[in-house]
Design a protein around this motif. Sequence first.
Motif, mmCIF file in Angstrom:
data_model
loop_
_atom_site.group_PDB
_atom_site.id
_atom_site.type_symbol
_atom_site.label_atom_id
_atom_site.label_comp_id
_atom_site.label_asym_id
_atom_site.label_seq_id
_atom_site.Cartn_x
_atom_site.Cartn_y
_atom_site.Cartn_z
ATOM 1 N N LEU A 217 0.759 -1.275 0.287
ATOM 2 C CA LEU A 217 -0.117 -0.374 0.146
ATOM 3 C C LEU A 217 0.970 1.542 0.016
ATOM 4 O O LEU A 217 2.090 1.383 0.564
ATOM 5 C CB LEU A 217 -1.286 -0.040 1.689
ATOM 6 N N ARG A 218 0.626 1.774 -0.471
ATOM 7 C CA ARG A 218 1.401 3.474 -1.158
ATOM 8 C C ARG A 218 0.397 4.607 0.073
ATOM 9 O O ARG A 218 -1.347 4.823 -0.292
ATOM 10 C CB ARG A 218 1.612 3.955 -2.099
ATOM 11 N N ASN A 219 0.793 5.350 0.330
ATOM 12 C CA ASN A 219 -0.085 6.795 0.832
ATOM 13 C C ASN A 219 -1.119 6.846 1.736
ATOM 14 O O ASN A 219 -1.853 6.444 2.089
ATOM 15 C CB ASN A 219 -0.783 7.619 0.101
ATOM 16 N N ILE A 220 -0.343 5.921 2.679
ATOM 17 C CA ILE A 220 -1.208 5.499 4.076
ATOM 18 C C ILE A 220 -0.137 5.881 5.357
ATOM 19 O O ILE A 220 1.021 6.717 5.416
ATOM 20 C CB ILE A 220 -1.355 3.927 3.794
ATOM 21 N N ALA A 221 -1.387 6.631 6.343
ATOM 22 C CA ALA A 221 -0.864 6.742 7.532
ATOM 23 C C ALA A 221 -0.234 5.717 8.440
ATOM 24 O O ALA A 221 -1.695 5.264 9.072
ATOM 25 C CB ALA A 221 -1.868 7.827 7.772
ATOM 26 N N ILE A 222 -0.311 5.606 9.342
ATOM 27 C CA ILE A 222 -0.168 4.765 10.688
ATOM 28 C C ILE A 222 0.529 5.269 11.674
ATOM 29 O O ILE A 222 0.955 6.610 11.735
ATOM 30 C CB ILE A 222 1.449 3.675 9.973
ATOM 31 N N LYS A 223 -0.164 4.559 12.589
ATOM 32 C CA LYS A 223 -0.027 5.430 14.505
ATOM 33 C C LYS A 223 0.413 4.573 15.048
ATOM 34 O O LYS A 223 -0.020 3.409 15.461
ATOM 35 C CB LYS A 223 -0.895 5.874 14.339
ATOM 36 N N ILE A 224 1.566 4.432 16.083
ATOM 37 C CA ILE A 224 1.632 3.143 16.801
ATOM 38 C C ILE A 224 0.983 3.886 18.366
ATOM 39 O O ILE A 224 1.590 5.073 18.843
ATOM 40 C CB ILE A 224 2.801 2.116 17.184
ATOM 41 N N THR A 225 0.262 3.023 18.758
ATOM 42 C CA THR A 225 0.295 3.529 20.209
ATOM 43 C C THR A 225 -0.532 2.462 21.526
ATOM 44 O O THR A 225 -0.158 1.685 21.468
ATOM 45 C CB THR A 225 -1.328 4.321 20.670
ATOM 46 N N ASP A 226 1.001 3.470 22.721
ATOM 47 C CA ASP A 226 0.889 2.803 23.688
ATOM 48 C C ASP A 226 -0.622 2.529 24.389
ATOM 49 O O ASP A 226 -0.529 3.883 25.439
ATOM 50 C CB ASP A 226 1.729 3.450 24.602
ATOM 51 N N LEU A 227 -1.545 1.520 24.685
ATOM 52 C CA LEU A 227 -2.874 1.381 24.756
ATOM 53 C C LEU A 227 -2.828 1.805 26.648
ATOM 54 O O LEU A 227 -4.178 2.678 26.648
ATOM 55 C CB LEU A 227 -3.849 0.524 24.338
ATOM 56 N N GLU A 228 -2.337 1.664 27.115
ATOM 57 C CA GLU A 228 -2.287 1.542 28.570
ATOM 58 C C GLU A 228 -1.565 2.867 29.010
ATOM 59 O O GLU A 228 -2.487 3.232 30.065
ATOM 60 C CB GLU A 228 -1.052 0.496 29.349
ATOM 61 N N LYS A 229 -1.144 3.955 28.797
ATOM 62 C CA LYS A 229 -0.181 4.957 29.206
ATOM 63 C C LYS A 229 -1.532 6.325 27.434
ATOM 64 O O LYS A 229 -0.770 7.571 27.955
ATOM 65 C CB LYS A 229 1.193 4.881 28.120
ATOM 66 N N ASN A 230 -2.250 5.401 27.454
ATOM 67 C CA ASN A 230 -2.365 6.533 25.825
ATOM 68 C C ASN A 230 -1.410 7.072 25.256
ATOM 69 O O ASN A 230 -1.659 8.670 24.773
ATOM 70 C CB ASN A 230 -3.829 6.855 26.313
ATOM 71 N N LYS A 231 -0.092 6.217 25.056
ATOM 72 C CA LYS A 231 0.331 7.459 24.144
ATOM 73 C C LYS A 231 1.140 7.280 22.978
ATOM 74 O O LYS A 231 1.135 5.930 22.462
ATOM 75 C CB LYS A 231 1.875 7.079 25.545
ATOM 76 N N LEU A 232 0.938 8.136 21.975
ATOM 77 C CA LEU A 232 1.311 7.986 20.743
ATOM 78 C C LEU A 232 3.318 7.912 20.364
ATOM 79 O O LEU A 232 3.770 9.492 21.101
ATOM 80 C CB LEU A 232 0.857 8.870 19.797
ATOM 81 N N LEU A 233 3.324 6.672 20.319
ATOM 82 C CA LEU A 233 4.630 6.027 20.415
ATOM 83 C C LEU A 233 5.347 6.645 18.612
ATOM 84 O O LEU A 233 7.195 7.260 19.102
ATOM 85 C CB LEU A 233 4.910 4.690 20.860
ATOM 86 N N TYR A 234 5.024 6.287 17.381
ATOM 87 C CA TYR A 234 5.393 6.965 16.342
ATOM 88 C C TYR A 234 4.389 6.998 15.442
ATOM 89 O O TYR A 234 3.241 6.830 15.566
ATOM 90 C CB TYR A 234 6.667 5.680 15.453
ATOM 91 N N ASP A 235 4.177 8.214 14.604
ATOM 92 C CA ASP A 235 2.998 8.239 13.347
ATOM 93 C C ASP A 235 4.049 8.359 12.178
ATOM 94 O O ASP A 235 5.455 9.486 12.368
ATOM 95 C CB ASP A 235 2.990 9.149 13.606
ATOM 96 N N ASP A 236 3.807 8.480 10.678
ATOM 97 C CA ASP A 236 4.796 7.695 9.926
ATOM 98 C C ASP A 236 3.360 8.142 8.267
ATOM 99 O O ASP A 236 2.460 7.254 8.813
ATOM 100 C CB ASP A 236 5.020 6.707 9.611
ATOM 101 N N PHE A 237 3.435 8.423 7.481
ATOM 102 C CA PHE A 237 3.075 8.024 6.096
ATOM 103 C C PHE A 237 4.056 8.299 5.435
ATOM 104 O O PHE A 237 5.409 8.136 4.711
ATOM 105 C CB PHE A 237 2.400 9.821 5.910
ATOM 106 N N GLY A 238 3.342 7.184 4.471
ATOM 107 C CA GLY A 238 4.018 6.475 3.532
ATOM 108 C C GLY A 238 3.455 4.908 2.751
ATOM 109 O O GLY A 238 2.706 4.782 2.685
ATOM 110 N N GLU A 239 4.702 4.369 2.613
ATOM 111 C CA GLU A 239 4.149 2.759 2.509
ATOM 112 C C GLU A 239 4.233 2.008 3.778
ATOM 113 O O GLU A 239 5.215 1.863 4.309
ATOM 114 C CB GLU A 239 5.460 2.869 0.915
ATOM 115 N N MET A 240 3.494 0.342 3.297
ATOM 116 C CA MET A 240 3.504 -0.283 3.717
ATOM 117 C C MET A 240 3.397 -2.152 2.767
ATOM 118 O O MET A 240 2.815 -1.472 2.030
ATOM 119 C CB MET A 240 2.797 -0.239 5.356
#
Length: 382
Positions: A217-240
């Motif tokens: 997939l191209r031109n997608i956005a991702i977010k990775i979250t620590d649900l326990e702390k409700n903390k965003l660990l990483y976000d990005d845009f691109g390919e996967m």
Amino acid sequence: MKVIVIGGGPAGMMAAISSAQDGNEVILLEKMQSLGRKLLITGKGRCNITSSLEMDDFIKNTPGNGMFLYSCYRNYTNQDIIQFLKQQGLEVKEERGNRVFPVTDKSQDVLKCFTKKLKELNVKIEYNSKVEKIIVEENEKETAKKVIGINVNGRFIEADKVILATGGKSYPLTGSTGDGYKLVEKFGHTITKIKPSLVPLEIYEKDICKELQGLSLRNIAIKITDLEKNKLLYDDFGEMLFTHFGVSGPTILSSSAHLVRYKNIEEKCKNKIVELSIDFKPALSEKKLEARILRDFEELKNKQFKNSLDKLLPQKLIPVIVEQSGISADKKVNEIIKEERKTLVKILKDFKLKIKGTRTIDEAIVTSGGIKISEIDPKTME
């Protein structure tokens, strides 16, 4: 001065070239049968040479202590490596995401630039040469160790200086098996925990990933979250890319470099509290996406739901989205109610998967950890 360089990857080859240009007698030792084996597989065989970003951005984009590399980045910039290749007759080009590649799209041509220069400078290269020990002059009063030479293949080679360029432990088939750690540990260096970095991620929802295996997939956005702390660990845009075990591709690999540095990440993944969210349509707000779906549904109102998403999504993704939406696959589009449509939008904008962990170091592009950097002079790398 006699200099021995251990390791024939890009760093070792460049170190040998620089040392020879300074007038030293240089021997380059490589334990494999050829130089630059890992370089040849970079960029899917095309060799992603460098980035066109400003050097300050290199530091910002280095996970962990980027400032440690300040002197390195200043002393030899992205423009310097581009100029070096041009001097050897190889032009480069810039692609999306500030990535710089050879115009030929062949990593072999980059390697040829290094080997051509090594030959020109009369650097002696010895293959199938695994170094067993770096020999230093023992002096209890001084912390700095004076190098005498090395033991390789059962023989002693005298040297005034040794440059260690053995790399980490990722892609062991290319020769990176962590030999350098053992060599320096013997005379007092501390080795921090070795972890895979720039590595694919395993996902708990294996059935979904297997169904989507091979989907890029191209031109997608991702977010990775620590649900326990409700903390965003990483976000990005691109390919996967979806794989049989989980996810990979540029955005995912970049995320892993940040994840491995997050406290107790293994435990958190074990407890299923690290979540990956994929936005399949980041260019559209929820409102605009719903309007787009409405237009498609109006045009295809007599079709079944499972046959109504062809214009919006890749074919392979449609059955998974249909199933996740909870809307009957055979339902006529004109029978889909507003709440169901909003659920569909939510899934397309926030497709959730639980991260189980990273793949092994054998599949990592780089290694996190190694010689403790407080024991290294960042200005000289001694």
